[in-house]
Enzyme design. Sequence first.
Site, PDB file in Angstrom:
ATOM      1  N   HIS A   1      -5.234 -10.617 -44.410  1.00 37.17           N
ATOM      2  CA  HIS A   1      -6.157  -9.599 -43.921  1.00 37.17           C
ATOM      3  C   HIS A   1      -7.370  -9.442 -44.820  1.00 37.17           C
ATOM      4  O   HIS A   1      -8.118  -8.487 -44.682  1.00 37.17           O
ATOM      5  CB  HIS A   1      -5.428  -8.260 -43.789  1.00 37.17           C
ATOM      6  CG  HIS A   1      -4.355  -8.262 -42.751  1.00 37.17           C
ATOM      7  ND1 HIS A   1      -3.602  -7.147 -42.447  1.00 37.17           N
ATOM      8  CD2 HIS A   1      -3.899  -9.245 -41.941  1.00 37.17           C
ATOM      9  CE1 HIS A   1      -2.717  -7.447 -41.503  1.00 37.17           C
ATOM     10  NE2 HIS A   1      -2.886  -8.719 -41.181  1.00 37.17           N
TER      11      HIS A   1
ATOM     12  N   ASP B   1      -0.589 -10.003 -44.784  1.00 35.61           N
ATOM     13  CA  ASP B   1      -1.330  -8.749 -44.942  1.00 35.61           C
ATOM     14  C   ASP B   1      -2.473  -8.999 -45.910  1.00 35.61           C
ATOM     15  O   ASP B   1      -2.912 -10.137 -46.054  1.00 35.61           O
ATOM     16  CB  ASP B   1      -0.398  -7.629 -45.425  1.00 35.61           C
ATOM     17  CG  ASP B   1      -0.822  -6.255 -44.911  1.00 35.61           C
ATOM     18  OD1 ASP B   1      -1.953  -5.844 -45.234  1.00 35.61           O
ATOM     19  OD2 ASP B   1      -0.042  -5.594 -44.203  1.00 35.61           O
TER      20      ASP B   1
END
Length: 418
Positions: A264, A241
């Site tokens: 991310h 993430d």
Amino acid sequence: MAFIKVLFLLAVVCVAAHAKYAPKEKDSKEAESPTPAADGPAGASGPGGSLDISKLGGTGDGKTDSTKAMTDAWTKACAGTGKQTILIPKGDYLIGPINMDGPCKGEITIQLDGNLLGSTDLTKYKRNWIEITHVDNLEISGKGKLDGQGPAVWSSNSCAKKYDCKILPNSLVLNFVKKGLVSGISLINAKFFHMNVFMCEDVTIEDVTITAPGDSPNTDGIHIGDSSKISITRTTIGTGDDCISIGPGSKGINITGVTCGPGHGISVGSLGRYKDEKDVTDINVKDCTLKKTSNGVRIKSYEDAPSVLTASNLNYENINMEDVANPIIIDMKYCPNKICTSNGNSKVTIKDVTFKNITGTSSTPEAVSLLCSDKLPCSGVQLNDVKVEYKGTNNKTMAVCNNAKGTATGCLKELACL
């Protein structure tokens, strides 16, 4: 008369002997202080001391539950004055959830030379794994690891399907910590976030390594919320993430020399998911490298935000992108997994954002995506010396700027969309 003199001399000798061998009476300050740590084999609380969890019942075989040893060490350290050190020696110590609550009387150092392994029995957890609350002058340092053992429980994460999913335990949580330092340690395979910094002030995170597979769910590296004067430097993060996510209420956040990937990217947000969120301001990201991440530097907000808030004075400088999708992106229609409402009534304002000297390569044609709200356009956006190129075939490098107001100077002509 001679007999009386003899009795007097005997009395004097007895008094002197008693004074020599009787315990010294403590003054008021000494009487209030516990026995110094050196007095026992495990150490004890006092005016400076060290507590070794392996001498308090901890076993470094990776199987024996050492939660009590860690809890006992914290209790004694927090009660002691001066500089107290909790030592995790070399070995693998299995521990369940621990709440390290303050305030404490002195300064606390957790010296992580060995590894702490998080129990995989989710029934033991009410909230997080290691949670430190209301502690000033805290240091966590060493070359050891905090291993959340996430692979055993990631299948229990339903957040991709449910908006209000059950959150798995975060690995290291700092709540209401002032003057903190996290240095040198590694965090791996968290069940959820690796580190969560909430309502903290003046905390430095440096030379830390955070690692989890790129497909691990919601394993953010470092999340910051409602905190000020947080510095992250010389840190390497690769997760499933956001490498770093900066949530509502954050101000004075400085990120320097961070390497991110997989993951991310480095994100502000998401903003506007919950009611009564506070503004974000004075965010500086400088001298960072992002490698093969799904986003580069990103600002994201929900279109159906329930409260009014503003993100302002966000500065990104000297960022190198290596094969990054969406290297520069503002997304005011953020809606993960299509589980939120898109009604166009955005209440989040994004303004005064600078992207300066952003270079490297993009894995998608859109090297710049400024997707702002038609109801609340982005303002004061500056693209200065942005030179990120798409290295694929059949498409050219491009930029998409919707409802964004600002200027572009010294950029690749394909990216000067403002």
